[in-house]
Design an enzyme around this catalytic site. Sequence first.
Site, PDB file in Angstrom:
ATOM      1  CG  ASP A   2      24.232 -28.115  -1.230  1.00 39.72           C
ATOM      2  OD1 ASP A   2      23.079 -28.389  -0.825  1.00 39.72           O
ATOM      3  OD2 ASP A   2      24.923 -27.196  -0.764  1.00 39.72           O
TER       4      ASP A   2
ATOM      5  CD  GLN B 140      23.235 -21.652   2.775  1.00 41.82           C
ATOM      6  OE1 GLN B 140      23.108 -22.756   3.307  1.00 41.82           O
ATOM      7  NE2 GLN B 140      22.349 -21.202   1.895  1.00 41.82           N
TER       8      GLN B 140
ATOM      9  CE  LYS C  78      20.450 -25.573   3.914  1.00 46.96           C
ATOM     10  NZ  LYS C  78      21.230 -24.880   2.883  1.00 46.96           N
TER      11      LYS C  78
END
Length: 318
Positions: free
Chosen positions: A120, A97, A53
Amino acid sequence: MTARILDGTKIRDQIFAELRDEVRLLSSAGVRPGLAAVLVGENSASQLYVKSKIAACEELGLASALIKPPANVSTLDLLAVVEDLNRDNDVDGILVQLPLPPQVDTKRILEAVDPSKDVDGFHPVNLGRLVSGRPGLVACTPAGCMEILRRNDVKIEGANAVVLGRSDIVGKPMALLLMHANATVTICHSKTRDLPNVLRRADIIVAAIGKAGYVEADWIKPGAAVIDVGTNRVTDPEEAARLFRNFPDRLEKFHAKRSALVGDVHPAAINTAGALTPVPGGVGPMTISMLMSNTVKAARLRRASPKFSATQSTATAR
Ligand code: NAP
């Protein structure tokens, strides 16, 4: 008949090219979108995901920051990290994460992220917007699946779509996106009765259960479009023999590497489906593309908002 391959890497490249143009435009207005990734502990898969990412940010000219709290971090300390990022005007997107270690209250952390920086798409505010069909930040994997369908001209309106899996991050948002695109949606899970026959009625299947090669080729209606979200590492030679019995090249590669990445759909589906995403190279690259896209979108929306201008002038006055 062999299925048309829905190549996620190719679409990722298209989306990156579009994003580069947008980043250039923003930069001429003095804005450089920024993503902050929070990586707790030493989980090797998570480290790999975060690394790719950050690499994508660098490729696109986005700013990025990596915050690495220790594996034994408490919920309160992690909340403080998120609060700092919420207040930081250079941060447009916050990515925590998952999975977080067991002592951390994951829901509390995800709910602490400013919804306007929730790239997200996991915050209840963004989920609520998705339910009611209002614009917001949408979870990356399901958003990526929609891009694959749209950019390959798969007809969604009026189609019978079956989503296999009902997780908060894939199955549920996927079903909502398909419904908003006017598909007739069925959601299946571990308690669904007679799954093969439910699947056989589907024009579009999205499989997200985390079970290697679970969906057999003859459960798929000939010509259906199949999006395989599953990412399963297979290491058992017997399992590999079941999956790759008609794919000598893949079996050979498995023996050489002693492992293979396999989706939730049996590879033999290539002979029944009309269109199919490969694993790897299908949904995976799309998830990162949509994260980048959400970060750029968050930067555009947030920095144009009156709230942002107000915090800027307060900061200057101080
Ligand atoms: P998850 O949270 O474990 O959810 C799995 C879902 O599958 C649950 O709803 C479960 O039903 C259902 N399920 C399990 N076994 C089933 C069966 N035999 N028949 C029907 N339904 C079954 O998983 P997830 O996070 O959604 O991820 C699913 C897969 O996608 C995993 O392989 C994951 O690695 C992959 N993934 C890939 C990407 C990517 O970028 N490519 C991103 C995210 C996830 P119940 O609710 O009844 O338990």
